[in-house]
Design a protein around this motif. Sequence first.
Motif, short mmCIF file in Angstrom:
data_model
loop_
_atom_site.label_atom_id
_atom_site.label_comp_id
_atom_site.label_asym_id
_atom_site.label_seq_id
_atom_site.Cartn_x
_atom_site.Cartn_y
_atom_site.Cartn_z
N VAL A 178 88.51 71.70 8.97
CA VAL A 178 88.47 71.62 10.28
C VAL A 178 88.64 70.12 10.63
O VAL A 178 87.61 69.23 10.39
CB VAL A 178 87.27 72.23 11.04
CG1 VAL A 178 87.14 72.09 12.56
CG2 VAL A 178 87.31 73.69 10.54
N VAL A 179 89.50 69.90 11.64
CA VAL A 179 89.66 68.81 12.24
C VAL A 179 89.19 68.52 13.53
O VAL A 179 89.97 69.23 14.52
CB VAL A 179 91.39 67.94 11.98
CG1 VAL A 179 91.55 66.67 12.46
CG2 VAL A 179 91.63 68.07 10.62
N CYS A 180 88.37 67.89 13.97
CA CYS A 180 87.96 67.57 15.34
C CYS A 180 87.65 66.16 15.63
O CYS A 180 87.50 65.40 14.59
CB CYS A 180 86.79 68.68 15.68
SG CYS A 180 85.43 68.42 14.41
N HIS A 181 87.41 65.86 17.14
CA HIS A 181 86.97 64.64 17.21
C HIS A 181 85.62 64.09 16.75
O HIS A 181 85.46 63.04 16.27
CB HIS A 181 87.07 64.24 18.54
CG HIS A 181 86.83 62.92 19.28
ND1 HIS A 181 87.60 61.99 18.55
CD2 HIS A 181 86.15 62.26 19.85
CE1 HIS A 181 87.22 60.75 19.15
NE2 HIS A 181 86.23 60.84 19.95
N GLY A 182 84.61 64.98 16.85
CA GLY A 182 83.35 64.83 16.43
C GLY A 182 82.29 64.27 17.53
O GLY A 182 81.18 64.01 16.96
N PRO B 289 81.60 71.23 16.55
CA PRO B 289 82.88 71.79 16.45
C PRO B 289 83.14 73.12 16.79
O PRO B 289 82.22 73.98 16.79
CB PRO B 289 83.17 71.74 14.79
CG PRO B 289 81.87 71.63 14.24
CD PRO B 289 80.96 71.07 15.20
N PRO B 290 84.22 73.56 17.37
CA PRO B 290 84.37 75.03 17.78
C PRO B 290 84.51 75.88 16.88
O PRO B 290 84.60 77.23 16.98
CB PRO B 290 85.63 74.89 18.66
CG PRO B 290 86.24 73.83 18.15
CD PRO B 290 85.43 72.78 17.72
N GLU B 291 84.80 75.66 15.64
CA GLU B 291 85.12 76.41 14.08
C GLU B 291 84.28 75.77 13.17
O GLU B 291 83.92 74.76 13.02
CB GLU B 291 86.66 76.34 13.94
CG GLU B 291 87.54 76.79 15.00
CD GLU B 291 89.11 76.88 14.73
OE1 GLU B 291 89.23 76.69 13.58
OE2 GLU B 291 89.97 76.69 15.53
N GLN B 292 84.16 77.05 12.24
CA GLN B 292 83.11 76.72 10.97
C GLN B 292 84.40 76.54 9.73
O GLN B 292 85.58 76.84 9.70
CB GLN B 292 82.55 77.66 10.58
CG GLN B 292 81.49 77.95 11.43
CD GLN B 292 80.44 79.10 10.89
OE1 GLN B 292 80.64 79.81 9.82
NE2 GLN B 292 79.23 79.13 11.41
N GLY B 293 83.97 75.37 8.88
CA GLY B 293 84.89 74.87 7.98
C GLY B 293 83.98 74.45 6.64
O GLY B 293 82.93 74.13 6.78
#
Length: 230
Positions: free
Chosen positions: A125-129, A133-137
């Motif tokens: 999952v790529v997010c800003h941090g 995060p809106p998703e699990q990975g």
Amino acid sequence: MTTAGTPTFDDRAVVLDGTLVVADLHVGRGTGGSLELPVGSNTELVERFTSLVDRHDPERVVVAGDLLHSFQTVPRPVDDTVAGFERACREAGARLVVVPGNHDTMLDAVWDGPTEAAARIGDTVVCHGHEEPPEQGDRYVIGHDHPTIEIEGQRRPCYLVGADQYRGSEVLMVPSFNALNAGVVVNEMRAGDFQSPLVTDTDELEPIVWDEQGRETLSFPPLGEFRRML
């Protein structure tokens, strides 16, 4: 889904399974409080971005937050820079996606392309941090904190990689793509010193420095061990 493979590090960016990820471009950041880009910064950002796309020929490029710097205005050079990023991706046949960060309140003024709350690369999952995060990975690729490491009195932008950081998953933090960001020195930082809630155990974070001159990565012991060596 399968977890994305071994990351390739290059010029403050990371490549995973055909996706190039950059974070914290902070386009529009100037010096001395000015929002205007210093002479040459627009060209330098676009040239480095274009070189990355040319070298790695990605199918997709993800900006993992803070494409913009200012919360309130968008100076003209910002439009030109973003257009340069779009042009580089278009000419390479890559899809450009923006994952908004906390600085991207004016994103709609310069970007009408695809945005995603998080981008997936398999089970990565790529997010800003800057927030949960809106998703699990199985792995999270983030930016936000602008990590640098100080070695023999010199500060170098660095990646930070740590297993079991967030809900049992690996976290890979990339440095700010914008060289105007001095970054924060992580040598002595603890989890509570990081702004990202995804960092939970700094002792296990391994710094990785991209050596532009040698075109290679330099790996260092986890921060817990590194602190004892200093």
